[in-house]
Write a protein that holds these residues in place. Structure first.
Motif, mmCIF file in Angstrom:
data_model
loop_
_atom_site.group_PDB
_atom_site.id
_atom_site.type_symbol
_atom_site.label_atom_id
_atom_site.label_comp_id
_atom_site.label_asym_id
_atom_site.label_seq_id
_atom_site.Cartn_x
_atom_site.Cartn_y
_atom_site.Cartn_z
ATOM 1 N N PHE A 1 -6.026 9.582 -2.198
ATOM 2 C CA PHE A 1 -5.334 8.562 -2.984
ATOM 3 C C PHE A 1 -6.221 7.358 -3.241
ATOM 4 O O PHE A 1 -6.240 6.820 -4.358
ATOM 5 C CB PHE A 1 -4.062 8.140 -2.250
ATOM 6 N N GLY A 2 -6.944 6.888 -2.224
ATOM 7 C CA GLY A 2 -7.769 5.694 -2.394
ATOM 8 C C GLY A 2 -8.777 5.838 -3.515
ATOM 9 O O GLY A 2 -8.998 4.907 -4.298
ATOM 10 N N ALA A 3 -9.405 7.021 -3.620
ATOM 11 C CA ALA A 3 -10.382 7.261 -4.684
ATOM 12 C C ALA A 3 -9.700 7.297 -6.042
ATOM 13 O O ALA A 3 -10.205 6.735 -7.028
ATOM 14 C CB ALA A 3 -11.125 8.574 -4.424
ATOM 15 N N ARG A 4 -8.540 7.937 -6.107
ATOM 16 C CA ARG A 4 -7.819 8.015 -7.380
ATOM 17 C C ARG A 4 -7.311 6.639 -7.811
ATOM 18 O O ARG A 4 -7.341 6.290 -8.993
ATOM 19 C CB ARG A 4 -6.654 9.016 -7.259
ATOM 20 N N LEU A 5 -6.863 5.851 -6.842
ATOM 21 C CA LEU A 5 -6.377 4.514 -7.161
ATOM 22 C C LEU A 5 -7.512 3.623 -7.632
ATOM 23 O O LEU A 5 -7.352 2.870 -8.608
ATOM 24 C CB LEU A 5 -5.688 3.904 -5.939
ATOM 25 N N ARG A 6 -8.662 3.686 -6.962
ATOM 26 C CA ARG A 6 -9.797 2.867 -7.388
ATOM 27 C C ARG A 6 -10.168 3.168 -8.838
ATOM 28 O O ARG A 6 -10.414 2.257 -9.643
ATOM 29 C CB ARG A 6 -10.980 3.147 -6.467
ATOM 30 N N ARG A 7 -10.194 4.442 -9.186
ATOM 31 C CA ARG A 7 -10.541 4.826 -10.553
ATOM 32 C C ARG A 7 -9.500 4.321 -11.542
ATOM 33 O O ARG A 7 -9.838 3.789 -12.607
ATOM 34 C CB ARG A 7 -10.680 6.346 -10.635
ATOM 35 N N ALA A 8 -8.222 4.464 -11.202
ATOM 36 C CA ALA A 8 -7.159 4.004 -12.090
ATOM 37 C C ALA A 8 -7.217 2.493 -12.278
ATOM 38 O O ALA A 8 -7.018 1.982 -13.395
ATOM 39 C CB ALA A 8 -5.798 4.421 -11.542
ATOM 40 N N MET A 9 -7.472 1.756 -11.197
ATOM 41 C CA MET A 9 -7.566 0.299 -11.300
ATOM 42 C C MET A 9 -8.735 -0.115 -12.186
ATOM 43 O O MET A 9 -8.621 -1.053 -12.982
ATOM 44 C CB MET A 9 -7.712 -0.304 -9.903
ATOM 45 N N ASP A 10 -9.861 0.572 -12.039
ATOM 46 C CA ASP A 10 -11.040 0.227 -12.834
ATOM 47 C C ASP A 10 -10.830 0.563 -14.306
ATOM 48 O O ASP A 10 -11.300 -0.165 -15.195
ATOM 49 C CB ASP A 10 -12.266 0.962 -12.297
ATOM 50 N N GLU A 11 -10.134 1.664 -14.580
ATOM 51 C CA GLU A 11 -9.965 2.104 -15.961
ATOM 52 C C GLU A 11 -8.810 1.410 -16.666
ATOM 53 O O GLU A 11 -8.901 1.097 -17.857
ATOM 54 C CB GLU A 11 -9.753 3.622 -15.995
ATOM 55 N N ARG A 12 -7.714 1.184 -15.954
ATOM 56 C CA ARG A 12 -6.496 0.678 -16.593
ATOM 57 C C ARG A 12 -6.162 -0.765 -16.218
ATOM 58 O O ARG A 12 -5.252 -1.357 -16.791
ATOM 59 C CB ARG A 12 -5.306 1.569 -16.212
ATOM 60 N N GLY A 13 -6.888 -1.304 -15.255
ATOM 61 C CA GLY A 13 -6.570 -2.629 -14.751
ATOM 62 C C GLY A 13 -5.692 -2.528 -13.510
ATOM 63 O O GLY A 13 -4.900 -1.598 -13.367
ATOM 64 N N PRO A 14 -5.824 -3.483 -12.598
ATOM 65 C CA PRO A 14 -5.116 -3.408 -11.300
ATOM 66 C C PRO A 14 -3.692 -3.951 -11.382
ATOM 67 O O PRO A 14 -3.377 -5.017 -10.852
ATOM 68 C CB PRO A 14 -5.988 -4.260 -10.389
ATOM 69 N N LEU A 15 -2.807 -3.209 -12.045
ATOM 70 C CA LEU A 15 -1.422 -3.648 -12.174
ATOM 71 C C LEU A 15 -0.486 -2.538 -11.727
ATOM 72 O O LEU A 15 -0.665 -1.381 -12.090
ATOM 73 C CB LEU A 15 -1.091 -4.031 -13.618
#
Length: 280
Positions: free
Chosen positions: A6-20
């Motif tokens: 999850f941590g890796a997937r979340l980091r990628r999502a935050m970087d691509e879509r913004g941390p919201l």
């Protein structure tokens, strides 16, 4: 089978879509504001509209399970479908259920939300550690096995939380600080970010006396209707701000039921947060 953590997937999502993180909180007053009935049909319309408006563009959606459970099995069925559709559109789903128990009961809660074959499987689950951090072991283990994560209540924004979380243990450390230390141990050595995060309120002001460097995500309620702003995040979270996932619920949801207005509100918050936490 090995799943990407999850941590890796979340980091990628935050970087691509913004941390919201956008909350899905269909409480009765908000359903009324949208012109919907306080019934299963209103619940379904509300949830599907939020998913349609935001799931293809925000990093995280966080349904509050209580607002679905109050309608019984039909409400839970709406929740299952919402989770499925949100994940299919690319959003990570954090189930806000705040489960916490011991032994076989904690294991059953974990099976409900963290096993990939479960109808309510979510990318992460909020949990309460106040029967002792060790009571969460079944959830920790199942999350690891399934590439999921946990968000542990550590320093919450509600005023009542302080009587437990700021209580000082015999070793001189507060209970909240102890929870953060447990999470740091869980995440040790994980790259780019561990999967075990803390819930830390964005409204709490200066938290420099706490070590928030847990190498995991910090789910931060309080932006918007509760009074905190994106600009407050660096002062509250310090060097850990890059791992903060601010949660906005009413600040986005009040713009419904119009899909375009919901999207615009979510995008505005995402950009404000991205700008606030960007390295200087």
């Amino acid at each position: 089978m090995s799943w990407e953590p999850f941590g890796a997937r979340l980091r990628r999502a935050m970087d691509e879509r913004g941390p919201l993180c956008v909350g899905i909180d269909p409480h009765a007053a908000l359903l009324a504001d949208w012109g919907l009935g306080d019934d299963v049909a209103g619940l379904e319309r509300f949830s599907r509209t939020v998913v349609e408006a935001t799931a293809d563009r925000v990093a995280v959606l966080k349904p509050q399970s209580a607002f679905f459970e109050r309608f019984g099995s039909r409400g839970v069925a709406v929740l299952e479908k919402s989770v499925e559709e949100a994940r299919a559109a690319g959003a990570l789903v954090v189930m806000d259920a705040k489960r916490g128990d011991i032994g076989s009961t904690m294991a059953a809660y974990a099976e409900s939300f963290l096993h990939r074959d479960a109808p309510l499987f979510s990318d992460a689950l909020t949990v309460s550690p106040y029967l002792g951090y060790g009571s969460l072991k079944p959830a920790v283990e199942l999350a690891r096995e399934n590439g999921a994560g946990l968000f542990v209540l550590a320093l919450t924004s509600n005023p009542e939380g302080a009587e437990v979380q700021r209580a000082v243990r015999g070793d001189g450390r507060t209970v909240g600080a102890t929870m953060l230390a447990h999470l740091a141990a869980e995440n040790a050595g994980q790259e780019p970010m561990g999967s075990f995060g803390a819930v830390v309120g964005a409204t709490l002001g200066d938290l420099s006396s706490f070590d928030l460097a847990v190498n995991g995500p910090l789910l931060a309620p309080g932006i918007g209707a509760q009074g905190a702003t994106a600009a407050d995040l660096p002062a509250v979270f310090g060097a850990a701000v890059r791992n903060v996932v601010p949660n906005v619920s009413r600040g986005v949801l009040r713009h419904g039921p119009d899909v375009a207005s919901l999207r615009a509100a979510a995008e505005r918050f995402a950009e404000e947060i991205r700008a606030a936490v960007a390295p200087a």
